[in-house]
Write an enzyme that holds these catalytic residues in place. Structure first.
Site, mmCIF file in Angstrom:
data_model
loop_
_atom_site.group_PDB
_atom_site.id
_atom_site.type_symbol
_atom_site.label_atom_id
_atom_site.label_comp_id
_atom_site.label_asym_id
_atom_site.label_seq_id
_atom_site.Cartn_x
_atom_site.Cartn_y
_atom_site.Cartn_z
ATOM 1 N N HIS A 84 -3.486 0.847 1.714
ATOM 2 C CA HIS A 84 -2.623 0.891 0.519
ATOM 3 C C HIS A 84 -2.239 2.316 0.144
ATOM 4 O O HIS A 84 -1.827 2.589 -0.986
ATOM 5 C CB HIS A 84 -3.310 0.175 -0.652
ATOM 6 N N VAL A 129 -7.309 3.734 -2.716
ATOM 7 C CA VAL A 129 -6.432 4.909 -2.632
ATOM 8 C C VAL A 129 -7.121 6.158 -3.180
ATOM 9 O O VAL A 129 -6.495 7.192 -3.334
ATOM 10 C CB VAL A 129 -5.123 4.646 -3.408
ATOM 11 N N ASP A 130 -8.432 6.057 -3.477
ATOM 12 C CA ASP A 130 -9.153 7.172 -4.115
ATOM 13 C C ASP A 130 -9.658 8.231 -3.135
ATOM 14 O O ASP A 130 -10.171 9.269 -3.553
ATOM 15 C CB ASP A 130 -10.328 6.630 -4.954
ATOM 16 N N CYS A 183 9.465 11.434 -2.378
ATOM 17 C CA CYS A 183 10.708 11.051 -3.056
ATOM 18 C C CYS A 183 10.937 9.551 -2.938
ATOM 19 O O CYS A 183 10.826 8.990 -1.838
ATOM 20 C CB CYS A 183 11.879 11.799 -2.424
ATOM 21 N N CYS A 199 14.115 10.854 0.734
ATOM 22 C CA CYS A 199 14.925 11.956 1.266
ATOM 23 C C CYS A 199 14.070 12.838 2.182
ATOM 24 O O CYS A 199 14.581 13.744 2.831
ATOM 25 C CB CYS A 199 15.511 12.793 0.127
#
Ligand code: APR
Length: 245
Positions: A115, A99-100, A123, A127
């Site tokens: 990932h 995720v870097d 949110c 939303c």
């Protein structure tokens, strides 16, 4: 080593699959390696949706630490070698568990982030609010959704959350269709991502595994395992080092 170089040169539909070890030489700790974060911290508490909802303050302290760490790192030469190979091969999809954002930062295209990414937050109540993750956003923890007041979560797939359907489906399709998969810096333990190299093997592809340690990948005559670090070996394997001499 020579066999691996030939496999890369001969491949027509190569695919790259990476994990935390790919970013180790850029200063990121792995999860289960010798320096593994999960040896020190609880993944259930800090990296699950349940944990975030139970104690958002503690979990966001952890993600602020991760965000600060990620913000300060740059892709090492192993990333440059993959970018170089992607240009040479014209098509080299990159499937990552990381995720870097380092594959994108290294200029690679066609990157599937299974990932998610640390680049943005949204949110937790879905939303629809989403915004980039910035220093300012993590000044006050936990950050709260300005639209509905719920807490915000990093756009990372937490344990207990499903992966994005389109992303994981395309990753499995690439695994079925590839003729060679470079499996770099992953323990191959976390599913459904771990199924990707197995699917490639079952579909007849060859695998080059780059990892100083043994992993869950089976021993097979179609798996070439190189027990070295990604940054050390990728420039040699891809031919970048010959190019820059
Ligand atoms: N080069 C290549 N491999 C390396 C290097 C390096 N320099 N340094 C460490 N490794 C290897 C380790 O030997 C280990 O097998 O990288 C692997 C990292 O494995 P994990 O820590 O289990 O990381 P990963 O496989 O990416 O984990 C999968 O688990 O915690 C979750 O969501 C998180 O995406 C992550 C997923």
């Amino acid at each position: 080593m020579q066999r691996a170089i030939e496999l890369i040169q001969e491949s027509h539909r190569p695919v790259v699959f990476t994990g935390a070890g790919m970013s180790s030489e850029s200063g990121m700790r792995t999860f289960r390696g010798d320096d593994g974060l999960w040896r020190e911290y609880s993944p259930e508490k800090l990296s699950s949706l349940q944990g975030l909802l139970a104690d958002p303050g503690v979990v966001w302290e952890w993600y602020r630490m991760r965000f600060m760490k990620t913000a300060g790192i740059v892709p090492h030469i192993g990333y440059e070698a993959l970018t170089w190979l992607q240009k040479k091969k014209k098509a080299l999809p990159v499937i990552t568990q990381n995720v870097d954002g380092l594959h994108l930062e290294a200029g690679q295209t066609d990157v599937l982030e299974l990932h998610g990414s640390m680049r943005s937050v949204s949110c937790v109540k879905k939303c629809g609010y989403r915004t980039p993750l910035t220093d300012r956003l993590v000044e006050t923890l936990p950050p709260v959704c300005p639209d509905c007041g719920a807490i915000l979560k990093p756009d990372i797939v937490l344990f207990g959350e499903p992966l994005d359907h389109d992303t994981i489906s395309r990753a499995y399709l690439l695994a079925e269709e590839c003729d060679l998969m470079l499996v770099i810096g992953t323990s191959v333990q976390v599913w459904p991502a771990a199924g990707i190299p197995f699917t490639a093997l079952e579909s007849g592809a060859r695998i080059i595994e780059i990892n100083p340690a043994r992993t869950e990948l089976p021993r097979s005559e179609r798996v070439v395992s190189i027990r070295r670090k990604a940054g050390e070996i990728l420039p040699l394997l891809t031919g970048l080092s010959r190019e820059i001499q």
